[in-house]
Design an enzyme around this catalytic site. Structure first.
Site, PDB file in Angstrom:
ATOM      1  N   GLY A 139      -5.768  -5.767   2.659  1.00 48.64           N
ATOM      2  CA  GLY A 139      -5.172  -4.446   2.519  1.00 48.64           C
ATOM      3  C   GLY A 139      -5.574  -3.494   3.618  1.00 48.64           C
ATOM      4  O   GLY A 139      -5.087  -3.568   4.746  1.00 48.64           O
ATOM      5  N   ARG A 140      -6.512  -2.592   3.296  1.00 52.02           N
ATOM      6  CA  ARG A 140      -6.849  -1.494   4.204  1.00 52.02           C
ATOM      7  C   ARG A 140      -7.262  -1.950   5.595  1.00 52.02           C
ATOM      8  O   ARG A 140      -6.925  -1.315   6.593  1.00 52.02           O
ATOM      9  CB  ARG A 140      -7.965  -0.642   3.583  1.00 52.02           C
ATOM     10  CG  ARG A 140      -7.488   0.269   2.461  1.00 52.02           C
ATOM     11  CD  ARG A 140      -8.666   0.843   1.698  1.00 52.02           C
ATOM     12  NE  ARG A 140      -9.367  -0.189   0.945  1.00 52.02           N
ATOM     13  CZ  ARG A 140     -10.602  -0.078   0.479  1.00 52.02           C
ATOM     14  NH1 ARG A 140     -11.295   1.018   0.722  1.00 52.02           N
ATOM     15  NH2 ARG A 140     -11.156  -1.047  -0.223  1.00 52.02           N
TER      16      ARG A 140
ATOM     17  N   CYS B 195      -2.203  -1.145  -9.871  1.00 54.20           N
ATOM     18  CA  CYS B 195      -2.449   0.213  -9.381  1.00 54.20           C
ATOM     19  C   CYS B 195      -2.901   1.112 -10.524  1.00 54.20           C
ATOM     20  O   CYS B 195      -2.207   1.222 -11.536  1.00 54.20           O
ATOM     21  CB  CYS B 195      -1.191   0.776  -8.729  1.00 54.20           C
ATOM     22  SG  CYS B 195      -1.429   2.431  -8.053  1.00 54.20           S
TER      23      CYS B 195
ATOM     24  N   ASN C 177      -7.637 -10.800  -3.373  1.00 51.24           N
ATOM     25  CA  ASN C 177      -7.487  -9.524  -2.680  1.00 51.24           C
ATOM     26  C   ASN C 177      -8.702  -8.661  -2.994  1.00 51.24           C
ATOM     27  O   ASN C 177      -9.298  -8.778  -4.047  1.00 51.24           O
ATOM     28  CB  ASN C 177      -6.182  -8.852  -3.156  1.00 51.24           C
ATOM     29  CG  ASN C 177      -6.031  -7.413  -2.716  1.00 51.24           C
ATOM     30  OD1 ASN C 177      -5.832  -6.522  -3.533  1.00 51.24           O
ATOM     31  ND2 ASN C 177      -6.129  -7.162  -1.426  1.00 51.24           N
ATOM     32  N   GLY C 178      -9.049  -7.795  -2.037  1.00 52.82           N
ATOM     33  CA  GLY C 178     -10.115  -6.837  -2.283  1.00 52.82           C
ATOM     34  C   GLY C 178     -11.279  -6.967  -1.317  1.00 52.82           C
ATOM     35  O   GLY C 178     -12.003  -7.961  -1.346  1.00 52.82           O
TER      36      GLY C 178
ATOM     37  N   GLN D  80       7.634  -5.085  -3.900  1.00 52.15           N
ATOM     38  CA  GLN D  80       6.791  -4.826  -5.069  1.00 52.15           C
ATOM     39  C   GLN D  80       7.460  -3.783  -5.955  1.00 52.15           C
ATOM     40  O   GLN D  80       7.772  -2.675  -5.511  1.00 52.15           O
ATOM     41  CB  GLN D  80       5.391  -4.343  -4.703  1.00 52.15           C
ATOM     42  CG  GLN D  80       4.522  -4.272  -5.969  1.00 52.15           C
ATOM     43  CD  GLN D  80       3.134  -3.717  -5.768  1.00 52.15           C
ATOM     44  OE1 GLN D  80       2.976  -2.578  -5.367  1.00 52.15           O
ATOM     45  NE2 GLN D  80       2.117  -4.519  -6.069  1.00 52.15           N
TER      46      GLN D  80
ATOM     47  N   MET E 151       0.847  -1.199   0.000  1.00 52.75           N
ATOM     48  CA  MET E 151       0.000   0.000   0.000  1.00 52.75           C
ATOM     49  C   MET E 151       0.879   1.244   0.000  1.00 52.75           C
ATOM     50  O   MET E 151       1.648   1.463   0.945  1.00 52.75           O
ATOM     51  CB  MET E 151      -0.941  -0.021   1.208  1.00 52.75           C
ATOM     52  CG  MET E 151      -2.003  -1.109   1.120  1.00 52.75           C
ATOM     53  SD  MET E 151      -3.081  -1.209   2.582  1.00 52.75           S
ATOM     54  CE  MET E 151      -2.044  -2.188   3.692  1.00 52.75           C
ATOM     55  N   LEU E 152       0.764   2.036  -1.049  1.00 47.39           N
ATOM     56  CA  LEU E 152       1.565   3.251  -1.187  1.00 47.39           C
ATOM     57  C   LEU E 152       1.370   4.171   0.008  1.00 47.39           C
ATOM     58  O   LEU E 152       0.236   4.408   0.441  1.00 47.39           O
ATOM     59  CB  LEU E 152       1.177   3.990  -2.474  1.00 47.39           C
ATOM     60  CG  LEU E 152       1.957   3.639  -3.745  1.00 47.39           C
ATOM     61  CD1 LEU E 152       1.373   4.390  -4.936  1.00 47.39           C
ATOM     62  CD2 LEU E 152       3.441   3.964  -3.585  1.00 47.39           C
TER      63      LEU E 152
END
Length: 332
Positions: free
Chosen positions: A235-236, A101, A213-214, A71, A20-21
């Protein structure tokens, strides 16, 4: 493929934290590792240009982070191969190519989700990296881009990248990406999730390792996905509510262990924080990743507020964390 973790017969990719950026930097990864010994961690996306031409050390990480994957963002096979060799020499466990992305700054650099429209180039990139490293080279992608969102398009992409690129593992974000008109944040929320399509993909390519993912928000959801997939990437939710990781080793990997205690995790960060502060780091750059640790626990709001108001002050050190802990511990 992925090296197995020392204390479990199950591979690390069974449960991973998404790249995650601006979030999964080395401070964040060190913290997350204290919550789960076995989860696969990923760096933020690092561009080949930054590694080759940048002045900073974009490959820095702590040994404690293993298993950890780098990554990469890029689309030049030779540059990607060069960076992959550097990463392997530094000890990374995996190289992951970003083909998911959708941000404008990523597209302008010709990497990220826009590469889905050029499966042959992605295959060339993966093959170039595989030819020069012995660690796994994986691809993180979407289920489609713009109007190229048919199942046949997705299968053709996987077939080309796995066949000609020799990629053996894919991480599939179960949404398509709109390359224009939506922000990266909107691209994580507006395109609908299509888990059944990803399940079908795994059934149609049973020889490949695939993670989903998601939108995954709990370990119960993760376990449901694992009925269909080889791995789950969160992720989040893992960033905003990292406490869910405390039970991962036991519930997902079957380890005979007690769940990580969040207060103990905070205190286990102290030696790392003191070392980083002595080298010029700012407390707030580390503690910003820890704000959600006590989500759902009495005192969580006070914890977040105290850190937010005090971690950035001149001379702030672990005493700030110890004081913030009192606001939670008093309510436990």
């Amino acid at each position: 493929m992925q090296p197995e973790t020392q204390s479990s017969a199950l591979p690390a990719y069974r449960f991973s934290i998404a790249p995650m950026l601006d979030w999964t930097d080395r401070h964040c990864r060190y913290f997350l590792r204290l919550l789960s010994r076995q989860t696969q961690l990923y760096t933020e996306m690092v561009t080949t240009g930054a590694i080759i031409h940048g002045k900073g050390d974009y490959l820095a990480y702590s040994e404690e982070e293993h298993p950890v994957a780098l990554q990469l963002g890029g689309s030049d096979p030779a540059q990607l191969a060069h960076c992959a060799k550097l990463a392997e020499a530094r000890g990374y466990d995996e190289i992951n190519l970003n083909v998911g992305c959708p941000s404008d700054r990523v597209q302008n650099g010709m990497f990220g989700a826009c590469l889905m429209g050029n499966a042959q180039l992605v295959a060339d990139c993966v093959k170039a990296m595989r030819d020069v490293v012995s660690i796994p080279v994986t691809v993180k992608t979407r289920i489609g881009i713009d109007d190229q969102d048919s199942y046949a398009f997705l299968c053709d992409f996987i077939d080309t990248v796995s066949g000609q690129g020799e990629c053996e593992m894919f991480i599939i974000h179960a949404r398509k990406a709109w390359l224009s008109g939506l922000s990266p944040k909107e691209n994580r929320e507006i395109p609908p999730l299509d888990y059944p399509r990803v399940y079908q993909l795994k059934r149609d390519f049973p020889h490949l390792t695939m993670s989903i993912n998601g939108g995954i928000k709990s370990l119960e959801e993760a376990k449901e996905h694992l009925r269909h997939m080889d791995g789950v990437m969160v992720g989040r939710e893992a960033y905003q509510n990292p406490g869910i990781l405390a039970a991962v080793d036991r519930e997902i990997f079957g380890a005979d262990t007690t769940d990580a205690d969040p207060v103990a995790v905070v205190r286990a960060m102290y030696p790392y924080i003191e070392r980083e502060l002595s080298q010029g780091a700012y407390l707030g750059h580390i503690t910003r990743h820890m704000l959600g640790l006590f989500q759902g626990i009495p005192g969580a709001r006070q914890w977040r507020r105290y850190l937010s108001e005090n971690a950035h002050k001149a001379g702030a050190d672990v005493a700030v964390l110890e004081q913030a802990l009192k606001l939670v511990a008093d309510k436990r």
